[in-house]
Design a protein around this motif. Structure first.
Motif, short mmCIF file in Angstrom:
data_model
loop_
_atom_site.label_atom_id
_atom_site.label_comp_id
_atom_site.label_asym_id
_atom_site.label_seq_id
_atom_site.Cartn_x
_atom_site.Cartn_y
_atom_site.Cartn_z
N ALA A 79 0.83 -1.21 0.00
CA ALA A 79 0.00 0.00 0.00
C ALA A 79 0.87 1.25 0.00
CB ALA A 79 -0.93 0.00 1.22
N VAL A 80 1.90 1.26 0.81
CA VAL A 80 2.74 2.45 0.90
C VAL A 80 3.48 2.70 -0.41
CG1 VAL A 80 4.79 3.40 1.99
CG2 VAL A 80 3.03 2.38 3.39
N VAL A 106 -3.84 1.03 -3.64
CA VAL A 106 -4.11 1.64 -2.33
C VAL A 106 -5.55 1.39 -1.93
CG1 VAL A 106 -4.10 3.78 -1.01
CG2 VAL A 106 -2.41 3.43 -2.79
N MET A 107 -6.46 1.59 -2.90
CA MET A 107 -7.87 1.34 -2.61
C MET A 107 -8.09 -0.13 -2.27
SD MET A 107 -9.45 3.63 -5.65
CE MET A 107 -11.14 3.15 -5.54
N GLY A 108 -7.47 -0.98 -3.03
CA GLY A 108 -7.62 -2.42 -2.80
C GLY A 108 -7.14 -2.80 -1.41
N ALA A 109 -5.95 -2.31 -1.05
CA ALA A 109 -5.39 -2.65 0.26
C ALA A 109 -6.27 -2.09 1.37
CB ALA A 109 -3.97 -2.11 0.37
N THR A 110 -6.75 -0.84 1.18
CA THR A 110 -7.61 -0.24 2.20
C THR A 110 -8.89 -1.06 2.36
OG1 THR A 110 -6.76 1.87 1.46
CG2 THR A 110 -8.62 1.93 2.96
N LEU A 111 -9.47 -1.44 1.24
CA LEU A 111 -10.69 -2.24 1.30
C LEU A 111 -10.44 -3.58 2.00
CD1 LEU A 111 -12.30 -1.70 -2.21
CD2 LEU A 111 -13.25 -1.07 -0.01
N LEU A 112 -9.33 -4.19 1.67
CA LEU A 112 -9.03 -5.49 2.28
C LEU A 112 -8.84 -5.35 3.78
CD1 LEU A 112 -8.45 -8.47 1.95
CD2 LEU A 112 -6.06 -7.92 1.51
N ILE A 113 -8.09 -4.32 4.19
CA ILE A 113 -7.87 -4.10 5.62
C ILE A 113 -9.20 -3.78 6.30
CG2 ILE A 113 -6.82 -2.55 7.29
CD1 ILE A 113 -4.38 -2.40 5.44
N GLY A 114 -9.98 -2.88 5.68
CA GLY A 114 -11.26 -2.51 6.25
C GLY A 114 -12.18 -3.73 6.37
#
Lengths: 336, 533, 309
Positions: free
Chosen positions: A291-292, A303-311
């Motif tokens: 993500a970084v 970034v969106m994908g990683a955020t969605l996955l974490i969320g």
């Protein structure tokens, strides 16, 4: 019970769509031209248009959102515009490393935090309690990334005890995947050398990542233990001549575990978030680093994908805790 | 309360210790390099991943290092100064008008799966790159159309260009040849194998893929019976390209011998490791120029006197200090390794008196303006140059606002004349040694590209650039490019900066390193390396 | 604390003694607070740290030895020098004094912390009160949106926002504020819900007090303690988050002397030039520690119910 689960699941779905909408909105206020970036620095105008069409960037926004939403729900998180790679594919590749790190960090936080919390309660308001309080407050205040650098500096570079970064030594082959978690796979395959090596690599990043959770677990355990120690059954047990050690280690600890478990659920998401700081320091090939690296290159899809996955992982963890509570405590079910 | 504190303390200590002990002594360092039988595997520690391996889709230094190892092209750049060497093509001819290029292929070349490398494979590969229109396609797409690629016989291929193009040959080394059968067998829909070639290769090069762990490491194994043969006595068994993203980790890995070559250390770190026993540093002048581009069509930088004032106020020596002396100041808009480079007489250097004189002649005789300096966020050297600029322009009463942007946002700013900033820090590496590769950056066609953000406007220079492309004979071309260099210098469309040295730190047993400035920063020709005792 | 506090009615100008008498109970409890607070070592340590850093914010520019180093001076001849008598914390890669930059970095960090918490308050408190008072679909909507925001770790969401907007102080503040307000909505909503059913609020409503009056006289004053406690903690956490963004490279940009960014650059010079990333890290640690201890101490006296948590 079934209705309760269904309601919760429905809410989970709604929240997921809400999150997707937020992420989509955020990603579309960007100034740069993603197609131009993807096409590369030397690209001609036609080359840029080829890319724009390929990524659907020429469609109107609502259409783009609808496409994105349906794609996400089908597990397609788009493609990285910088590397042209499939985001879902990349996330699946990097998630096990992150999961493993978070799990070990959580284990560390519990194994260190619970005894420290117990000790603080037993020695309440004495020197040891204050010392432990300092540890717990410090581990919140220490910037995770800085703690990581300190650990690298002292433990790896000065003392040479543990490796600087990565999941395994440069030349060590990963065990053939079963669970994709290196520690587990190494054990299952009976490769104990690999297991030791993987363990040596994971300890420092796990310590850095576990710091805030450690603080929370110490606090909760201390508070809970103080309360439990004053309860009737403990007093009774003590009157019956059961040894102090046994009282604390067995009865009180068992009671203090419930809030600790709740804390673990809550901290799981925060730890996933912490990986964006820790993984970079330790060259840990997980979704935080991914993500970084994408974020500093304005590569939004990953970034969106990683955020969605974490969320989503966080939501799922809370969902499961809700269900577990509902199962344990029927009153909660009816209240809904 | 009757407590037995010691027992609790012991319990807690035990729990804690159990965790810590588990990983304690396991940190044995790896040996210097890996052996495989009596051969060696070299470990390269690099910071940049190789997310996209397809030669038709992408090139940057790490990607191309891998592509060069896995694939062959018709010709290959080698040496310093770079020369174009026959490779898949053993010889070639060009028509006097530089419009028709004919290549004769070697008959022994084989792809990794045993298929012969023939003219059809070359045609397919060039056509594929043109059709996909990504990566290197721009280099030739203006003069080469798929219909112009003709297979004369299985070992002869002819390119008939739409316009004369003298620099043609200098781009061909980056057009790698792929095995059409393998590519087509792995098509996804009609993507011409784009998905498959992302993580796979279909080449004929000296290495083939062994392990491809995206984001972690890439391992190549040598092809023992490589058709071109191996020059060294004991060729490598393979190469591991390991991603080591942190400078401290790279340094430590090199020091412990876990990595044999590392790149991308800070200037200070290179100096430190150079002094360590068993480590040597390869240090060569590169071909990447650093310049601070002015937007010459928008106020205030449309004022040539202001441009000259700023350029004369700049402390060029600071470059050398930033790189600890490992850089060379430009003496022409062209890099030294570019064919036809001349030292332009009276090239701009710091001279405060001249700077003040130029400023007095400009529209802003008393300064009092603020210039915007845009640079890539996170790029250390560019940031330092910005700080130098702030310092240097103070005497002229000109202030500088530093604006770090991510590369995409920066190129977006530069893409339009109106938004292109006053000052923009640009590292530019020409992909070929032909002077056209640099000169064309000053052509109108380059406006809005990252190297064309100065919107340089001089029709005389443009027509010279166009003229230079049309003649095949070098003795006719050379004077044209000398003239171009002088004219661009006079217009001062940018602060012509420096060329930083390219550096690699490696263990001293690494032999056969061959530097060639036309390769990108960090890029190494793995084919020639070996490990000596 | 009792409800509808007298302090909000404007006091006519009378003698000090009179004022004291009228506010005797408030003063007494304040004195008790001060006493409890000052007996706690950690609370005093927190207060001391916070005051020290506030002092640096105020007088920083006048006490640092090389103020121009924070604005991007270049002294390449003395780059990366180890700490000595002139440069207490050593110099960085362009020869700037690290002590100067760490001290002046206090201003950057405090500025970010204050603005982020202020924006979060301005958005979060009204939404929380509305949700708590209104109930029904309005409450449901506000709380579900809040939940969605809380479902992603703040730093990750902020990272995504900054990735899109581009790096820089303003964008970092914006991103952090965007992820910070939901916490206040939750806090205030639950507090409002609890207060709504208190007898004194019912009573006020019975005598015909309007919603605005109830909010400003009965609800807000009673939310002050938890807000103060949370805001104090959040100051530290927001500073930490801003430093984290700076470390990733997406926060404040040079030549701004921001601690996280300094560590981020300094780590490239580890381990040989250890001082570069050590001192800014220490500054972050002490600041955040100060605010946390202070917040803890404040909670102990203002919000004793949750004390042992």
């Amino acid at each position: 019970m079934a209705l309760f689960v269904l309601k919760r699941a429905l809410l989970l779905g709604l929240m997921l769509i809400g999150l997707i909408l937020i992420m989509f909105t955020i990603s579309h206020v960007a100034p740069g031209d993603p197609a131009a970036v993807a096409a590369g620095p030397d690209a001609t105008r036609e080359m840029v248009e080829v890319i724009r069409e390929e990524y659907g960037l020429d469609e109107p926004l609502p259409v783009q959102f609808w496409i994105y939403l349906t794609n996400v729900l089908q597990g397609d998180l788009g493609r990285s515009i910088r590397t042209t790679r499939d985001v879902t594919h990349d996330l699946l590749r990097y998630f096990p490393a992150t999961f493993e790190l978070v799990m070990v960090a959580m284990l560390l936080a519990v194994l260190i935090g619970v005894p420290l919390g117990m000790l603080a309660a037993v020695f309440r308001d004495r020197g040891l309690d204050h010392a432990i309080r300092l540890v717990s407050v410090s581990s919140v205040a220490l910037p995770m990334f800085w703690l990581g650098l300190l650990l690298q500096f002292f433990i790896s570079l000065k003392l040479g005890w543990l490796p600087l970064g990565g999941q395994l030594g440069l030349l060590t082959e990963r065990p053939p995947p079963i669970t994709h978690l290196i520690l587990v796979d190494a054990l299952l395959r009976g490769q104990f050398d690999v297991f030791r090596e993987a363990l040596a690599h994971i300890i420092l990043p796990a310590i850095a990542l576990s710091a805030p959770a450690l603080a929370a677990i110490i606090r909760v355990n201390r508070a809970e233990m103080i309360e439990v120690l004053h309860q009737d059954f403990i007093v009774t047990a003590r009157a019956h001549g059961i040894s102090q050690f046994r009282i604390v280690a067995v009865y009180a600890l068992r009671n203090a575990m419930i809030p600790t478990l709740a804390m673990i659920g809550l901290r799981f998401g925060w730890m996933l978030g912490g990986t964006v700081l820790v993984e970079g320091v330790f060259d840990w090939p997980g979704i935080g680093l991914y993500a970084v690296q994408s974020a500093v290159n304005s590569d939004f899809q990953p970034v969106m994908g990683a955020t969605l996955l974490i969320g989503f992982s966080f939501m799922l963890a809370n969902f499961m805790i809700d269900i577990a509570y509902g199962w344990l405590d029927p009153r909660l079910r009816e209240a809904q | 309360m009757q407590l037995h504190p010691r027992r609790f303390a012991r319990l807690a200590a035990l729990l804690t210790a159990a965790v810590l002990v588990a990983g304690g002594p396991a940190a044995e360092t790896a040996q210097a390099f890996e052996r495989k039988g009596d051969k060696f595997i070299l470990v390269f520690g690099g910071r940049q991943p190789v997310p996209q391996l397809d030669p038709s889709q992408k090139y940057d230094w790490s990607t191309r290092m891998m592509q060069q190892a896995l694939y062959d092209a018709l010709v290959k750049y080698e040496g310093d100064p770079p020369e174009i060497k026959p490779w898949l093509a053993e010889r070639w001819e060009v028509s006097p008008d530089a419009k028709v290029w004919t290549f004769h292929l070697v008959k022994t070349a084989k792809f990794h799966n045993g298929d012969p490398v023939d003219a059809e494979a070359v045609r397919f590969s060039f056509e594929r790159t043109l059709k996909i229109n990504k990566g290197p396609a721009w280099m030739l797409s203006s003069v080469l159309k798929p219909e112009g690629i003709k297979v004369v016989d299985p070992h002869t291929i002819r390119f008939e260009l739409t316009d004369p193009f003298a620099p043609f040959l200098s781009f061909v080394p980056w057009w790698y040849v792929m095995n059409p059968k393998q590519v087509l067998a792995n098509q996804d829909g009609d993507d011409l194998g784009q998905k498959w070639l992302t993580d796979n290769a279909a080449g004929s090069g000296p290495f083939r893929i062994k392990r491809w762990e995206q984001g972690v490491l890439y391992e190549l194994e040598a092809v023992p019976d490589y058709w071109k043969g191996w020059r060294q006595e004991k060729p490598l068994a393979g190469v591991i390209y390991k991603l080591i993203r942190e400078a401290a980790s790279q340094k430590a890995a090199l020091q412990r011998g876990e990595a044999d070559i590392v790149e991308g250390l800070s200037p200070e770190d290179f100096d430190i490791v150079a002094k360590m026993p068993g480590i040597k540093v390869e240090n060569h002048p590169g071909m990447t120029t650093f310049g601070i581009k002015f937007n010459v069509q928008q106020p205030p930088m449309d004022d040539i006197n202001l441009r000259k004032a700023v350029a004369h106020a700049f402390d060029y020596e600071a470059f050398l200090k930033i790189y600890n002396g490992n850089a060379k100041l430009q003496t022409s808009p062209f890099p030294f390794a570019t064919k036809g480079h001349i030292d332009v007489p009276g090239f701009t250097r710091q001279d405060l008196d001249k700077a003040r004189a130029y400023l007095a002649k400009s529209r802003y005789p008393d300064g009092g303006i603020e210039l915007e300096y845009v640079y890539v966020q996170g790029l250390e050297e560019e940031r330092k140059m910005g700080l130098v600029l702030i310092d240097n322009l103070k005497p002229l009463n000109i202030s500088v606002k530093m604006v770090p942007l991510t590369w995409p946002n920066m190129t977006a700013r530069g893409a339009k004349l109106e938004s292109s900033p006053d000052l923009m820090a640009i590292f530019a590496t020409p992909v070929a040694t032909d002077p056209d590769a640099v000169a064309f950056q000053y052509h109108k066609e380059s406006w809005g590209k990252y190297y064309g953000t100065s919107y340089y406007d001089n029709e005389k220079v443009w027509s010279l650039i166009e003229k230079g492309r049309r003649v095949a004979d070098w003795s006719e071309r050379a004077p044209i490019y000398a003239e171009i260099q002088k004219m661009i210098t006079a217009d001062q469309p940018e602060i012509f900066g420096m060329l930083a040295n390219r550096r690699w730190a490696m263990r001293d047993y690494v032999k056969g390193f061959q530097f060639s400035p036309v390769r990108f920063t960090g890029e190494v020709d793995l084919y020639t390396l070996e490990i000596g005792e | 604390m009792s409800a509808g506090s007298e302090a909000t009615t404007p006091a006519p100008r009378r003698g000090l003694a009179d004022w004291r008498q009228r506010h005797a109970s408030t003063l007494r409890s304040l004195r008790l607070y001060a006493h409890t607070f000052s007996r706690s070592v950690s609370s005093m340590l927190g207060l001391g740290l916070v005051l020290l850093f506030f002092l640096l914010v105020l007088i920083g520019p006048w006490i640092v030895p090389f103020p121009e180093d924070a604005r991007g001076a270049v002294n390449l001849d003395i780059k990366l020098q180890a700490p000595d008598a002139t440069h207490w914390f050593g110099t960085d890669e362009v020869g700037n004094d690290i002590f100067t930059r760490v001290v002046l970095g206090t201003r950057v960090s405090f500025q970010i912390g204050l603005i982020v918490v202020a924006i979060a308050l301005v958005i979060g408190v009204p939404l929380g009160i509305v949700a708590g008072l209104a109930g029904g679909w309005l409450r449901e909507t506000i709380m579900r949106v809040t939940d969605v925001f809380l479902s992603v770790p703040g730093l990750v969401l902020a990272l995504a926002v900054v990735a899109v907007l581009g790096p820089g102080i303003l964008n970092a503040i914006l991103a952090l504020a965007l992820v910070w307000w939901p916490g206040y909505v939750r806090l205030i909503e639950s507090k409002t819900l609890a207060l709504k059913s208190e007898p004194f609020v019912d009573a006020a409503r019975a005598v015909g007090a309007g919603t605005a009056r109830i909010v400003f006289l009965h609800i807000l004053p009673n939310c002050v303690s938890p807000i103060v406690v949370k805001a104090s903690m959040d100051m530290g956490l927001a500073i930490l988050a801003a430093a984290s963004l700076g470390f990733i490279g997406l926060g404040a940009q040079p030549p701004h002397p921001e601690w996280g960014a300094m560590i981020s650059i300094g780590r490239h010079y580890l381990p040989d030039f250890w001082w570069y990333s050590t001192f800014p890290g220490l500054a972050i640690y002490l600041t955040v520690l100060g605010f946390n201890l202070l917040g803890d101490g404040l909670r102990d006296i203002l919000d004793p119910k949750t004390r042992s948590r």
